[in-house]
Design a protein around this motif. Structure first.
Motif, PDB file in Angstrom:
ATOM      1  N   ALA A  45       7.291  22.523 -22.331  1.00 44.24           N
ATOM      2  CA  ALA A  45       7.938  21.523 -23.181  1.00 44.24           C
ATOM      3  C   ALA A  45       8.919  20.670 -22.382  1.00 44.24           C
ATOM      4  O   ALA A  45       8.986  19.446 -22.554  1.00 44.24           O
ATOM      5  CB  ALA A  45       8.645  22.199 -24.339  1.00 44.24           C
ATOM      6  N   GLN A  46       9.683  21.302 -21.499  1.00 51.13           N
ATOM      7  CA  GLN A  46      10.641  20.550 -20.688  1.00 51.13           C
ATOM      8  C   GLN A  46       9.931  19.603 -19.728  1.00 51.13           C
ATOM      9  O   GLN A  46      10.364  18.467 -19.532  1.00 51.13           O
ATOM     10  CB  GLN A  46      11.550  21.498 -19.922  1.00 51.13           C
ATOM     11  CG  GLN A  46      12.571  22.177 -20.804  1.00 51.13           C
ATOM     12  CD  GLN A  46      13.441  23.163 -20.051  1.00 51.13           C
ATOM     13  OE1 GLN A  46      13.030  23.732 -19.048  1.00 51.13           O
ATOM     14  NE2 GLN A  46      14.647  23.383 -20.555  1.00 51.13           N
ATOM     15  N   ALA A  47       8.827  20.063 -19.134  1.00 53.90           N
ATOM     16  CA  ALA A  47       8.063  19.201 -18.224  1.00 53.90           C
ATOM     17  C   ALA A  47       7.472  18.009 -18.976  1.00 53.90           C
ATOM     18  O   ALA A  47       7.493  16.871 -18.474  1.00 53.90           O
ATOM     19  CB  ALA A  47       6.960  20.000 -17.546  1.00 53.90           C
ATOM     20  N   ALA A  48       6.985  18.250 -20.187  1.00 61.01           N
ATOM     21  CA  ALA A  48       6.412  17.160 -20.988  1.00 61.01           C
ATOM     22  C   ALA A  48       7.483  16.150 -21.373  1.00 61.01           C
ATOM     23  O   ALA A  48       7.259  14.933 -21.306  1.00 61.01           O
ATOM     24  CB  ALA A  48       5.742  17.734 -22.236  1.00 61.01           C
ATOM     25  N   LYS A  51       8.434  14.035 -18.396  1.00 59.36           N
ATOM     26  CA  LYS A  51       7.382  13.065 -18.112  1.00 59.36           C
ATOM     27  C   LYS A  51       7.465  11.890 -19.082  1.00 59.36           C
ATOM     28  O   LYS A  51       7.355  10.728 -18.691  1.00 59.36           O
ATOM     29  CB  LYS A  51       6.011  13.749 -18.217  1.00 59.36           C
ATOM     30  CG  LYS A  51       4.860  12.898 -17.850  1.00 59.36           C
ATOM     31  CD  LYS A  51       4.800  12.700 -16.369  1.00 59.36           C
ATOM     32  CE  LYS A  51       3.514  12.024 -15.975  1.00 59.36           C
ATOM     33  NZ  LYS A  51       3.441  11.751 -14.574  1.00 59.36           N
ATOM     34  N   ARG A  52       7.690  12.187 -20.370  1.00 56.07           N
ATOM     35  CA  ARG A  52       7.803  11.115 -21.370  1.00 56.07           C
ATOM     36  C   ARG A  52       8.991  10.207 -21.071  1.00 56.07           C
ATOM     37  O   ARG A  52       8.883   8.993 -21.142  1.00 56.07           O
ATOM     38  CB  ARG A  52       7.968  11.701 -22.776  1.00 56.07           C
ATOM     39  CG  ARG A  52       6.694  12.127 -23.424  1.00 56.07           C
ATOM     40  CD  ARG A  52       6.892  12.381 -24.913  1.00 56.07           C
ATOM     41  NE  ARG A  52       7.930  13.350 -25.202  1.00 56.07           N
ATOM     42  CZ  ARG A  52       7.751  14.670 -25.243  1.00 56.07           C
ATOM     43  NH1 ARG A  52       6.558  15.174 -24.997  1.00 56.07           N
ATOM     44  NH2 ARG A  52       8.740  15.471 -25.528  1.00 56.07           N
ATOM     45  N   PRO A  57       9.546   1.693 -20.263  1.00 59.01           N
ATOM     46  CA  PRO A  57       9.009   1.040 -21.467  1.00 59.01           C
ATOM     47  C   PRO A  57       8.180  -0.167 -21.084  1.00 59.01           C
ATOM     48  O   PRO A  57       8.442  -0.834 -20.073  1.00 59.01           O
ATOM     49  CB  PRO A  57      10.228   0.628 -22.259  1.00 59.01           C
ATOM     50  CG  PRO A  57      11.396   1.289 -21.628  1.00 59.01           C
ATOM     51  CD  PRO A  57      10.989   1.701 -20.255  1.00 59.01           C
ATOM     52  N   GLU A  58       7.188  -0.485 -21.909  1.00 55.43           N
ATOM     53  CA  GLU A  58       6.357  -1.666 -21.656  1.00 55.43           C
ATOM     54  C   GLU A  58       7.201  -2.918 -21.785  1.00 55.43           C
ATOM     55  O   GLU A  58       8.104  -3.000 -22.624  1.00 55.43           O
ATOM     56  CB  GLU A  58       5.202  -1.698 -22.647  1.00 55.43           C
ATOM     57  CG  GLU A  58       4.184  -0.622 -22.405  1.00 55.43           C
ATOM     58  CD  GLU A  58       2.992  -0.742 -23.348  1.00 55.43           C
ATOM     59  OE1 GLU A  58       2.714  -1.880 -23.800  1.00 55.43           O
ATOM     60  OE2 GLU A  58       2.352   0.271 -23.591  1.00 55.43           O
ATOM     61  N   GLY A  59       6.930  -3.883 -20.955  1.00 53.32           N
ATOM     62  CA  GLY A  59       7.659  -5.133 -20.996  1.00 53.32           C
ATOM     63  C   GLY A  59       8.929  -5.142 -20.161  1.00 53.32           C
ATOM     64  O   GLY A  59       9.645  -6.110 -20.110  1.00 53.32           O
TER      65      GLY A  59
END
Length: 60
Positions: A45-48, A51-52, A57-59
């Motif tokens: 969970a911490q690795a995910a 990563k997130r 962010p796009e743009g």
């Protein structure tokens, strides 16, 4: 065939095999989590999360 189904000329007679397979696949993750040590679930969970949050962010 798609046009005839859309206009109602014929009925869609395909079997919904993909949805049944998808339902079975969703059970695998839950079962895996049940069998995993809490420490290992936390590591994953911490690795995910890392990563997130590391993605820009796009743009930007």
């Amino acid at each position: 065939m798609i046009g005839k189904i859309a206009t109602g000329e014929i009925e869609d007679e395909r079997e919904e095999l993909s949805s049944a397979a998808a339902q079975l696949g969703s059970l695998g993750g839950k079962k895996r989590a049940e069998n995993m040590a809490p420490e290992r679930r936390r590591e994953i969970a911490q690795a995910a999360a890392a990563k997130r949050w590391s993605k820009k962010p796009e743009g930007s």
